[in-house]
Write a protein that holds these residues in place. Structure first.
Motif, PDB file in Angstrom:
ATOM      1  N   LEU A 182       0.824  -1.209   0.000  1.00 16.41           N
ATOM      2  CA  LEU A 182       0.000   0.000   0.000  1.00 16.41           C
ATOM      3  C   LEU A 182       0.859   1.259   0.000  1.00 16.41           C
ATOM      4  N   CYS A 183       1.965   1.230   0.727  1.00 12.91           N
ATOM      5  CA  CYS A 183       2.881   2.374   0.725  1.00 12.91           C
ATOM      6  C   CYS A 183       3.528   2.538  -0.644  1.00 12.91           C
ATOM      7  N   ASP A 193       1.242   4.370  -2.770  1.00 11.49           N
ATOM      8  CA  ASP A 193       0.959   5.708  -2.272  1.00 11.49           C
ATOM      9  C   ASP A 193       1.856   6.724  -2.979  1.00 11.49           C
ATOM     10  N   ASN A 216      -1.083   4.042   6.134  1.00 10.16           N
ATOM     11  CA  ASN A 216      -1.467   2.806   5.467  1.00 10.16           C
ATOM     12  C   ASN A 216      -1.681   1.638   6.420  1.00 10.16           C
TER      13      ASN A 216
END
Length: 123
Positions: A19-20, A23, A83
């Motif tokens: 998820l990072c 991002d 996150n």
């Protein structure tokens, strides 16, 4: 923290690293470290070939966690914390809640299989 606890924590952090990685606030060096981990994990070329007993698997057991740890260190704390909530909801009952995150992996494997079949059987 024992080695087993570290391994479990690293395993649970992988969805958050993903998820990072997606991002926009994550810096490029962290994205490169995360991408290198995926590329090395999927690559048929290893520093120590897998057919060598014990040592072949040992490089995967050392290099892959190191690349994840490097990516985690390079991700800013604000992005990492943001996150966290999203990554907790990613897996429900042992399977992904948001299965569509696996689409890029499926596409990558489809390309690899297509290239292998094309180069070995069609050409």
């Amino acid at each position: 923290m024992t080695l087993k606890e570290r391994a479990e924590r690293l395993k649970s952090d992988i969805p958050r690293v993903y998820l990072c990685f997606m991002d926009g606030e994550t810096p490029l060096p962290a994205k490169i470290a995360a991408a290198a981990r995926v590329v090395y994990a999927l690559s048929p070329i290893d520093f120590i070939p897998d057919f060598i007993p014990v040592l072949g698997a040992l490089d995967d057991l050392i290099i892959l966690p190191l690349l994840v740890a490097l990516a985690i260190k390079l991700i800013p704390k604000a992005v990492w914390d943001k996150n966290y909530a999203l990554s907790r909801d990613l897996w429900q009952n042992g399977r992904p809640e948001r299965w569509y995150y696996s689409i890029p992996i499926i596409i990558l494997w489809a390309i690899i299989i297509y290239r292998a079949v094309y180069s070995f059987f069609i050409k």
